[in-house]
Design an enzyme around this catalytic site. Structure first.
Site: not given
Length: 525
Positions: A162, A441
């Site tokens: 990603r 996160d």
């Protein structure tokens, strides 16, 4: 260092010389020169769209792309190592040992991250590139201080990468005097260095695309992929993207996003945490869109259930995989009862997704592989559920339904504490942080700080009737910060000072700050 109008503004220790080669930098520069103007136009389009919503416009399915939604088309079939995606684990690319453990853990897919689970300081970003390179070559290893060796097993998860979202820049690389987009830098280096090794090991260049807001952004990525395939001699259509539907505006363009990528294997993933954050962000000026405590905004709420049903229907009608959201629970060794309760909750969450037709889902810890795998193995015996096409009718009001619930002092304080702890860790180079038994996160930190801003600026009240004011926020922030410093024995208090400074800046700002990582980038090396 400067080469052919390419400047490196950060230090480059010797171990990174094989990453920042002339050829790799020239390829990144080519991406910048060919696609930066389009990227900027798309970022400006985001600003214009937000202004329309601020002025009262309500999102809807696009009338100009009705023919796409009603057309007869399918994406290309998935490659062999992406047909079974029951369990996908995610983690930061910069932590070498975590990369090894994730590849070995028994999940079908491992998404290594340069985005929400990554703090994009310069050297950790280069560490991530080294780890990705060594993982694809099957040479990655590590040794603990006590002598324990970490090596790859024979059977590994399929590796996906990603890159950063289109809105983030890599300030350490200038091309013709301009910083390059972080997405072009991350993608460019990983595909340049690894496409040969991928082919030799029977896999391919597989990517997760974050933060997309429109099908035109998917079109840009498809053009980037085509260009990379042509330049590097990769067969057209080989690069396989999975798009994270983690923005409310993208939810209205799921079908169009897949259509733009239809010439290659593609799928969609419902990124639940960023999706929640995006609704708060997009409708930040609307007092009728105020959310309750984060803990009450579950996948059982109508707007998230609607997005999940729409995503599965869209994907399976078009032959694409549908991936479910993150289970962020971290198993504990010291509390069996808490583990049992959390595992039961994880199983129920994944059972809901399996019943909805999802082909698999995300986890953040290897300890969740077994229970999540059990759920999806029991749900279907084939590699996936592509043949399951649920009949659903989702209207704009379904996607925009505000969840009901209370705003509590405990919820407010949890948001303050989580945001402070995450920002503190992020400024010190750690983008994935264990907080209160959950892997947090940037997405979950964004929910926490955006709720604080929303409650404060719309004059919300706690469930006991007290108004949420700047003074109440400052009091809670001061007390939570003091508690955190006390718990860790004043370990690195300067970093917590940065967290307090940044959180105050974005919570007390008159205007909503789009991403905390944008002003936060100034704290990174």
């Amino acid at each position: 260092m400067a080469n052919n109008n390419i400047q490196i503004l950060g230090a480059v220790p010797g171990q990174y010389g094989d990453i920042l080669t002339d050829g790799a930098l020239e390829f990144v520069a080519d991406l910048h020169r060919n696609f930066e103007a389009t990227r900027r136009r798309l970022m400006q389009a985001r600003v214009r769209r937000q202004a329309e919503i601020d002025a009262g416009a309500t999102p809807d399915f696009l009338s100009e792309t009705r023919n796409v939604r009603e057309g007869d088309w399918r994406v290309q079939p998935a490659p062999a190592d992406l047909t079974n995606r029951r369990v996908e684990i995610t983690g930061p690319s910069s932590n070498r040992r975590m990369v090894i453990n994730a590849l070995n853990c028994g999940a079908q897919v491992y998404m290594t991250d340069f985005e929400d689970a990554h703090s994009p300081a310069w050297l950790p970003t280069l560490d991530g590139q080294l780890n990705v390179r060594d993982a694809y070559r099957r040479t990655i290893s590590d040794e603990a201080a006590d002598g324990r060796q970490y090596r790859l097993n024979e059977d590994l998860a399929t590796l996906c990468v990603r890159p950063r979202g289109l809105h983030l820049m890599e300030r350490h690389i200038l091309v013709d005097g301009e910083p390059v987009a972080g997405s072009f830098f991350d993608f460019g280096l990983t595909v340049f260095h690894n496409h040969v090794a991928q082919q030799s090991h029977g896999t391919g260049p597989y990517y997760y695309l974050p933060k997309l807001q429109s099908h035109l952004e998917a079109r840009l990525w498809n053009d980037v992929f085509k260009y990379a395939e042509e330049c590097l001699g990769i067969p057209q259509g080989t690069i396989s993207p999975t798009v994270l539907i983690e923005h409310i505006l993208a939810a209205f363009e799921m079908e169009e996003i897949l259509y733009e990528l239809r010439e290659r294997p593609a799928g969609l993933n419902l990124g639940r945490w960023d999706y929640i954050f995006s609704v708060i962000k997009v409708f930040n000026k609307r007092g009728d869109m105020v959310f309750p405590d984060r803990s009450q905004v579950t996948m059982a709420t109508h707007f998230l259930t609607s997005a999940a049903q729409l995503l599965v229907n869209t994907c399976h009608r078009r032959g694409a995989h549908a991936l479910g959201g993150m289970s962020a629970f971290i198993p504990r060794r010291d509390d069996t009862a808490a583990n049992d309760a959390a595992f039961a909750q994880v199983r129920a969450d994944k059972q809901r997704e399996a019943d909805q037709g999802f082909d698999g889902a995300w986890i953040a810890h290897p300890g969740l592989v077994e229970p999540v795998l059990d759920v999806f193995q029991s749900a279907f015996s084939t590699d996936n559920q592509l043949s399951v096409i649920p009949e659903v009718r989702i209207a704009p009001d379904d996607l925009l339904a505000v969840p009901e619930g209370q705003i509590t002092e405990a919820g407010l304080r949890n948001n303050v504490s989580v945001a402070l702890q995450y920002i503190d860790a992020w400024t010190r180079g750690n983008g994935a942080v264990a907080i209160y038994g959950l892997m947090e996160d940037a997405a979950t930190a964004e929910i926490s700080r955006s709720q604080l801003w929303q409650w404060l600026h719309h004059g919300s009240n706690l469930e006991d009737g007290r108004p949420i004011t700047a003074d109440l926020y400052r009091q809670a922030r001061a007390e939570e910060a003091a508690a955190l410093v006390g718990q860790r024995g004043q370990d690195n208090p300067g970093a917590l000072d940065k967290a307090v400074e940044l959180l105050d800046e974005i919570v007390l700002s008159d205007e909503f700050v789009e991403f905390l990582t944008l002003p936060g980038y100034r704290y990174l090396d």
